[in-house]
Motif scaffolding. Structure first.
Motif, PDB file in Angstrom:
ATOM      1  N   GLY A 163       0.651  -1.143  -0.003  1.00  0.00           N
ATOM      2  CA  GLY A 163      -0.108  -0.032   0.043  1.00  0.00           C
ATOM      3  C   GLY A 163       0.867   1.212   0.091  1.00  0.00           C
ATOM      4  N   PHE A 164       0.409   2.294  -0.305  1.00  0.00           N
ATOM      5  CA  PHE A 164       0.750   3.474  -0.336  1.00  0.00           C
ATOM      6  C   PHE A 164       0.662   4.565   0.773  1.00  0.00           C
ATOM      7  CE2 PHE A 164       1.555   2.003  -4.586  1.00  0.00           C
ATOM      8  CZ  PHE A 164       2.678   2.391  -4.915  1.00  0.00           C
ATOM      9  N   ILE A 165       1.205   5.299   1.501  1.00  0.00           N
ATOM     10  CA  ILE A 165       1.008   6.317   2.370  1.00  0.00           C
ATOM     11  C   ILE A 165       0.378   7.634   1.678  1.00  0.00           C
ATOM     12  CG2 ILE A 165       1.812   7.695   4.336  1.00  0.00           C
ATOM     13  CD1 ILE A 165       4.022   5.649   4.625  1.00  0.00           C
ATOM     14  N   GLY A 166      -0.593   7.913   2.440  1.00  0.00           N
ATOM     15  CA  GLY A 166      -1.225   9.100   1.705  1.00  0.00           C
ATOM     16  C   GLY A 166      -0.531  10.540   1.865  1.00  0.00           C
ATOM     17  N   ALA A 167       0.436  10.671   0.978  1.00  0.00           N
ATOM     18  CA  ALA A 167       1.284  11.572   1.010  1.00  0.00           C
ATOM     19  C   ALA A 167       1.727  11.995  -0.361  1.00  0.00           C
ATOM     20  CB  ALA A 167       2.464  11.630   1.949  1.00  0.00           C
ATOM     21  N   THR A 168       2.163  13.208  -0.664  1.00  0.00           N
ATOM     22  CA  THR A 168       2.867  13.744  -2.116  1.00  0.00           C
ATOM     23  C   THR A 168       4.151  13.703  -1.903  1.00  0.00           C
ATOM     24  OG1 THR A 168       2.008  16.080  -1.594  1.00  0.00           O
ATOM     25  CG2 THR A 168       0.579  14.622  -2.500  1.00  0.00           C
ATOM     26  N   TYR A 169       4.698  13.713  -2.952  1.00  0.00           N
ATOM     27  CA  TYR A 169       6.333  13.745  -2.787  1.00  0.00           C
ATOM     28  C   TYR A 169       6.893  14.995  -4.032  1.00  0.00           C
ATOM     29  CZ  TYR A 169       6.447  10.038   0.191  1.00  0.00           C
ATOM     30  OH  TYR A 169       5.868   9.066   1.435  1.00  0.00           O
ATOM     31  N   PHE A 170       7.696  15.426  -3.862  1.00  0.00           N
ATOM     32  CA  PHE A 170       8.437  16.217  -4.865  1.00  0.00           C
ATOM     33  C   PHE A 170       9.764  16.749  -4.663  1.00  0.00           C
ATOM     34  CE2 PHE A 170       7.005  18.854  -1.039  1.00  0.00           C
ATOM     35  CZ  PHE A 170       7.693  19.823  -1.055  1.00  0.00           C
ATOM     36  N   PHE A 171      10.460  17.270  -5.589  1.00  0.00           N
ATOM     37  CA  PHE A 171      11.781  17.711  -5.377  1.00  0.00           C
ATOM     38  C   PHE A 171      11.959  19.119  -4.983  1.00  0.00           C
ATOM     39  CE2 PHE A 171      12.322  13.998  -8.771  1.00  0.00           C
ATOM     40  CZ  PHE A 171      13.024  13.195  -8.063  1.00  0.00           C
ATOM     41  N   ASP A 172      12.685  19.582  -4.084  1.00  0.00           N
ATOM     42  CA  ASP A 172      12.362  20.601  -3.569  1.00  0.00           C
ATOM     43  C   ASP A 172      13.706  21.646  -4.095  1.00  0.00           C
ATOM     44  OD1 ASP A 172      11.515  22.644  -1.621  1.00  0.00           O
ATOM     45  OD2 ASP A 172      13.482  22.646  -0.963  1.00  0.00           O
ATOM     46  N   HIS A 173      14.691  21.037  -4.330  1.00  0.00           N
ATOM     47  CA  HIS A 173      16.099  21.937  -4.709  1.00  0.00           C
ATOM     48  C   HIS A 173      17.152  21.148  -5.296  1.00  0.00           C
ATOM     49  CE1 HIS A 173      17.003  21.388  -0.442  1.00  0.00           C
ATOM     50  NE2 HIS A 173      18.239  21.362  -0.881  1.00  0.00           N
ATOM     51  N   ILE A 174      18.153  21.665  -6.034  1.00  0.00           N
ATOM     52  CA  ILE A 174      19.333  20.907  -6.409  1.00  0.00           C
ATOM     53  C   ILE A 174      20.051  20.805  -5.441  1.00  0.00           C
ATOM     54  CG2 ILE A 174      21.302  20.959  -7.925  1.00  0.00           C
ATOM     55  CD1 ILE A 174      19.259  21.928 -10.047  1.00  0.00           C
ATOM     56  N   THR A 175      20.776  19.725  -4.804  1.00  0.00           N
ATOM     57  CA  THR A 175      22.004  19.660  -4.071  1.00  0.00           C
ATOM     58  C   THR A 175      23.195  19.585  -4.565  1.00  0.00           C
ATOM     59  OG1 THR A 175      21.680  16.916  -4.162  1.00  0.00           O
ATOM     60  CG2 THR A 175      20.260  18.409  -2.707  1.00  0.00           C
ATOM     61  N   GLN A 176      23.292  19.055  -5.733  1.00  0.00           N
ATOM     62  CA  GLN A 176      24.624  19.096  -6.458  1.00  0.00           C
ATOM     63  C   GLN A 176      24.713  18.825  -7.683  1.00  0.00           C
ATOM     64  OE1 GLN A 176      27.298  15.792  -5.623  1.00  0.00           O
ATOM     65  NE2 GLN A 176      25.725  15.038  -4.307  1.00  0.00           N
ATOM     66  N   LYS A 177      25.485  19.302  -8.765  1.00  0.00           N
ATOM     67  CA  LYS A 177      25.400  19.171 -10.209  1.00  0.00           C
ATOM     68  C   LYS A 177      26.811  19.172 -10.531  1.00  0.00           C
ATOM     69  CE  LYS A 177      24.441  22.562 -12.583  1.00  0.00           C
ATOM     70  NZ  LYS A 177      23.409  23.683 -13.276  1.00  0.00           N
ATOM     71  N   THR A 178      26.921  18.018 -11.420  1.00  0.00           N
ATOM     72  CA  THR A 178      28.277  17.778 -12.299  1.00  0.00           C
ATOM     73  C   THR A 178      28.031  18.189 -13.732  1.00  0.00           C
ATOM     74  OG1 THR A 178      27.937  15.656 -12.709  1.00  0.00           O
ATOM     75  CG2 THR A 178      28.882  15.919 -10.703  1.00  0.00           C
ATOM     76  N   ALA A 185      17.063  17.333  -3.751  1.00  0.00           N
ATOM     77  CA  ALA A 185      16.526  16.879  -2.401  1.00  0.00           C
ATOM     78  C   ALA A 185      15.157  16.560  -2.646  1.00  0.00           C
ATOM     79  CB  ALA A 185      16.739  17.961  -1.561  1.00  0.00           C
ATOM     80  N   TYR A 186      14.715  15.281  -1.830  1.00  0.00           N
ATOM     81  CA  TYR A 186      13.353  14.767  -1.979  1.00  0.00           C
ATOM     82  C   TYR A 186      12.563  14.992  -0.730  1.00  0.00           C
ATOM     83  CZ  TYR A 186      10.131  10.953  -3.667  1.00  0.00           C
ATOM     84  OH  TYR A 186       8.924  10.375  -4.011  1.00  0.00           O
ATOM     85  N   TYR A 187      11.414  15.713  -0.930  1.00  0.00           N
ATOM     86  CA  TYR A 187      10.599  15.951   0.217  1.00  0.00           C
ATOM     87  C   TYR A 187       9.245  15.440   0.037  1.00  0.00           C
ATOM     88  CZ  TYR A 187      13.671  19.758   2.109  1.00  0.00           C
ATOM     89  OH  TYR A 187      14.697  20.264   2.636  1.00  0.00           O
ATOM     90  N   TRP A 202      17.806  12.191  -5.159  1.00  0.00           N
ATOM     91  CA  TRP A 202      17.716  11.261  -6.480  1.00  0.00           C
ATOM     92  C   TRP A 202      18.306  12.184  -7.603  1.00  0.00           C
ATOM     93  CZ3 TRP A 202      12.067   8.965  -7.146  1.00  0.00           C
ATOM     94  CH2 TRP A 202      11.339   8.496  -5.903  1.00  0.00           C
ATOM     95  N   SER A 203      18.945  11.435  -8.392  1.00  0.00           N
ATOM     96  CA  SER A 203      19.758  11.881  -9.587  1.00  0.00           C
ATOM     97  C   SER A 203      19.337  11.546 -10.933  1.00  0.00           C
ATOM     98  CB  SER A 203      21.105  11.467  -9.367  1.00  0.00           C
ATOM     99  OG  SER A 203      21.379  10.118  -9.827  1.00  0.00           O
ATOM    100  N   PHE A 204      19.407  12.481 -11.802  1.00  0.00           N
ATOM    101  CA  PHE A 204      19.115  12.266 -13.323  1.00  0.00           C
ATOM    102  C   PHE A 204      20.805  12.334 -14.162  1.00  0.00           C
ATOM    103  CE2 PHE A 204      15.145  13.435 -11.519  1.00  0.00           C
ATOM    104  CZ  PHE A 204      14.122  12.950 -12.401  1.00  0.00           C
ATOM    105  N   VAL A 205      20.568  11.514 -14.927  1.00  0.00           N
ATOM    106  CA  VAL A 205      22.025  11.531 -15.820  1.00  0.00           C
ATOM    107  C   VAL A 205      21.808  11.781 -17.333  1.00  0.00           C
ATOM    108  CG1 VAL A 205      24.019  10.093 -16.424  1.00  0.00           C
ATOM    109  CG2 VAL A 205      23.110   9.854 -14.201  1.00  0.00           C
TER     110      VAL A 205
END
Length: 221
Positions: A163-178, A185-187, A202-205
């Motif tokens: 099951g899933f908890i009743g909450a929403t998730y989002f990325f708040d800001h960039i923590t680092q970048k190459t 940052a995951y909120y 979480w990262s994207f490449v």
């Protein structure tokens, strides 16, 4: 008189030999001149055929900063957050592919899948090859079970549903970048509107000309 004839003959012979020597020397000089001209011409042609170093264009690598602003990267991440999470979760739980059977022992019927290698190939269509696949590692997989396996020439998936908890998730800001990877940052936001830091990044490449999903790191681990 006879003596004069002998002297004349000797002189004639000397002049003849000198002429031959001169002609031989002249021929040799002419041959050298022709050879030098030929070598000079060949050298000139060779020089013309070689590319000039100054014409070579430097290779310029494209970085994330060249392609996107930080605001665009954050917007892209939030637009793809649901797909990132669902794809990651479905592989972890062994529920990604079409299958039939009983929960916990589902035969994969997806026509693309004939081996575990096929499962891995589909994973890397979404995720970067920079990171090893996490779903087969029971130390990483929250379900502590192998989600996919082969048996009698067929591939099965665990099909574990939570099951899933009743909450929403989002990325708040960039923590680092190459140059080719960006971390967020995951909120979360609960039903009462409280916002909390999940202590995850979480990262994207940028890979193969596109942004792919990277990995998930929990700060408290």
């Amino acid at each position: 008189m006879k003596r004069n004839r002998i002297i004349a003959a000797v002189l004639a012979a000397v002049l003849t030999l000198s002429g031959c020597a001169y002609e031989n020397n002249k021929d040799k000089k002419d041959e050298k001149v022709v050879q030098k001209k030929k070598e000079k011409k060949e050298s000139k042609q060779e020089a013309v055929s070689l590319p000039e170093e100054s014409e070579a264009k430097p290779v310029v690598d494209t970085t994330l900063s060249d392609l996107y602003t930080d605001e665009e990267l954050l917007a892209y991440a939030n637009d793809h957050r649901d797909d990132f999470w669902h794809t990651y979760y479905w592989f972890m739980a062994g529920t990604f592919f079409e299958s039939s059977g009983e929960n916990g022992n589902m035969l994969i019927t997806d026509p693309r899948i004939h081996s575990l290698q096929d499962v891995e190939n589909v994973w890397y269509q979404y995720f970067s090859r920079r990171y090893p696949i996490p779903y087969m590692d029971v130390n990483t997989n929250v379900f502590k079970e192998t989600p996919f396996w082969e048996e009698n020439g067929q591939v099965y998936e665990r099909y574990h549903i939570d099951g899933f908890i009743g909450a929403t998730y989002f990325f708040d800001h960039i923590t680092q970048k190459t140059d080719d990877e960006v971390w967020f940052a995951y909120y979360s936001k609960d039903l009462n509107g409280n916002i909390n830091d999940t202590q995850e990044q979480w990262s994207f490449v940028y890979e193969d000309g596109q942004l792919k999903y990277g990995t998930i790191v929990r700060n408290n681990q």
